[in-house]
Design a protein around this motif. Structure first.
Motif, mmCIF file in Angstrom:
data_model
loop_
_atom_site.group_PDB
_atom_site.id
_atom_site.type_symbol
_atom_site.label_atom_id
_atom_site.label_comp_id
_atom_site.label_asym_id
_atom_site.label_seq_id
_atom_site.Cartn_x
_atom_site.Cartn_y
_atom_site.Cartn_z
ATOM 1 N N GLN A 169 51.058 41.765 13.663
ATOM 2 C CA GLN A 169 51.167 40.712 14.686
ATOM 3 C C GLN A 169 52.365 40.957 15.611
ATOM 4 O O GLN A 169 52.318 40.612 16.795
ATOM 5 N N LEU B 27 52.381 39.120 19.180
ATOM 6 C CA LEU B 27 52.308 37.705 18.793
ATOM 7 C C LEU B 27 53.614 37.194 18.206
ATOM 8 O O LEU B 27 53.862 35.985 18.170
ATOM 9 N N GLU C 106 43.809 44.341 13.462
ATOM 10 C CA GLU C 106 44.581 43.432 14.329
ATOM 11 C C GLU C 106 44.148 43.608 15.789
ATOM 12 O O GLU C 106 43.940 42.629 16.517
ATOM 13 N N ARG D 238 42.359 40.728 18.196
ATOM 14 C CA ARG D 238 43.110 40.271 19.383
ATOM 15 C C ARG D 238 42.532 40.838 20.678
ATOM 16 O O ARG D 238 43.100 40.637 21.761
#
Ligand code: UFG
Length: 342
Positions: A209, A214, A335, A339
């Motif tokens: 992340q 993020l 990930e 995303r």
């Protein structure tokens, strides 16, 4: 006819990868999950990987009447893999009764139904957390268990005992507890993986992340441990390798190859890596520079642990195969997929 396996918590992180491996090995799967920490779309993604949509029932296993009703409707289940549980260490300290009810009652209900409906086999999700900080490394299955550091950890320990005692009293039931070290990574298709709600507690989701933008930066919890670089050491195991061990455990039970009616296996790689080594390997595998800083130790963390895998290797004929770089890359690919990063 294909044998039918019940997977509780089958839309969760380890559960979903195990459902894929079971289906690939020719088993029929029915999942029970209350979707408290997972997403219904996981079912479509499992179907995309395997070509088969698993059967699915949404309810809470702490509800005994619903669990009984399920077993009345589904006959012919040959084995259960019981993943369903709450698993956030920190949260368990804040709401211990939720953890005890959820994790203990669901196993008790399951075992009662297995007795009642004549389902003889169970594989239980345990954790290396039952060893605490061991006095000697690596950890074998004979390493003594220690008092748990958290209510979550204690539910794993108590559930092992509930299982052991129940199997002792019911010789027609058989079970295997699998003690996982640190599962990480995702399926190579990047269609299933770990989906932490909110701010991740675990290292690898926090890293991916951060890399995805993020999170501002990773906090490395402690560099003053008695380890070569000062950061804490764990045995990180690829989730697909871990899932495959469940298929082998199921086969062992179904074929009656178990040596006693309650067995325990450590599932790890046998290699310990420090937090800073994970950061460096992630950077190497992905080419992404990770923003991180060293902060103080996290309360309740142990210094170092890794598995002795001899017993699982020899007795199950199973070995973790995937390397750390490949595994961290799979976590990053997952990930990126969720995303929408190219
Ligand atoms: N870590 C960081 N920064 C983070 C997150 C983690 O430095 O943002 C460090 C931790 O301090 C630890 C290592 O990375 O040294 C691994 O931490 P994880 O939270 O990923 O994993 P843990 O080993 O703490 O937890 C795992 C399982 C739990 C289990 C526990 C038992 O996730 O389910 O092992 O020790 F209870």
């Amino acid at each position: 006819m294909a044998k039918k396996i019940l997977v509780t918590g089958g839309t969760g992180y380890i559960g979903s990868h195990t459902v894929v491996e079971l289906q690939m090995a020719g088993y029929d799967v029915v999942i029970i999950d209350n979707l408290s920490n997972s997403n219904i779309e996981v079912l479509d993604n499992i179907a995309k990987i395997t070509g088969i949509a698993p059967e699915f029932e949404k309810f809470d296993l702490t509800e005994l009447d619903k669990t009984i009703d399920f077993f009345k409707r589904y006959s012919g289940i040959e084995a259960v893999i019981h993943f369903a549980a709450s698993k956030a260490v920190g949260e368990s300290v804040e709401i211990p009764l939720h953890y005890y009810r959820n994790n203990l009652v669901s196993l008790i209900n399951m075992l009662e139904c297995m007795e009642k409906f004549d389902v003889p086999n169970i594989v239980f999700s345990s954790s290396c957390t039952v060893y605490g900080q061991p006095d000697k490394l690596p950890v074998t299955e004979q390493t003594p268990r220690k008092d748990a550091e958290s209510p979550y950890g204690n539910t794993k320990r108590v559930n092992e005992d509930i299982l052991n005692h129940t199997l002792n009293a019911n010789p027609h039931l058989r079970g295997i507890a699998l003690r996982y070290f640190n599962p990480i990574g995702a399926h190579e298709s990047a269609l299933i993986g770990e989906l932490p709600l909110g701010v991740p507690n675990n290292l690898v989701p926090f890293i991916t992340q951060t890399a995805a933008g993020l999170r501002d930066g990773l906090k490395v919890f402690g560099d003053d441990y008695n380890t070569p670089d000062g950061s804490a050491i764990r045995d990180y195991i690829n989730v697909v390798d871990l899932a495959k061990a469940h298929v082998i455990a199921i086969e062992r039970l179904l074929k009656g190859k178990n040596k006693s009616n309650y067995e325990v296996f450590n599932l790890g790689t046998g290699n310990g890596y420090s937090v800073l080594e994970i950061v460096k390997t992630f950077e190497k595998a992905t080419g992404i520079k990770l923003n991180y800083k060293i902060v103080g130790r996290r309360e309740g963390d142990i210094e170092k642990i890794w598995a002795d895998t001899t017993y699982a290797n020899e007795e199950l004929g199973w070995k973790a195969e995937k390397g750390l770089e490949e595994t961290l890359l799979s976590a990053w690919n997952w990930e990126k997929n969720i995303r929408g990063i190219k």
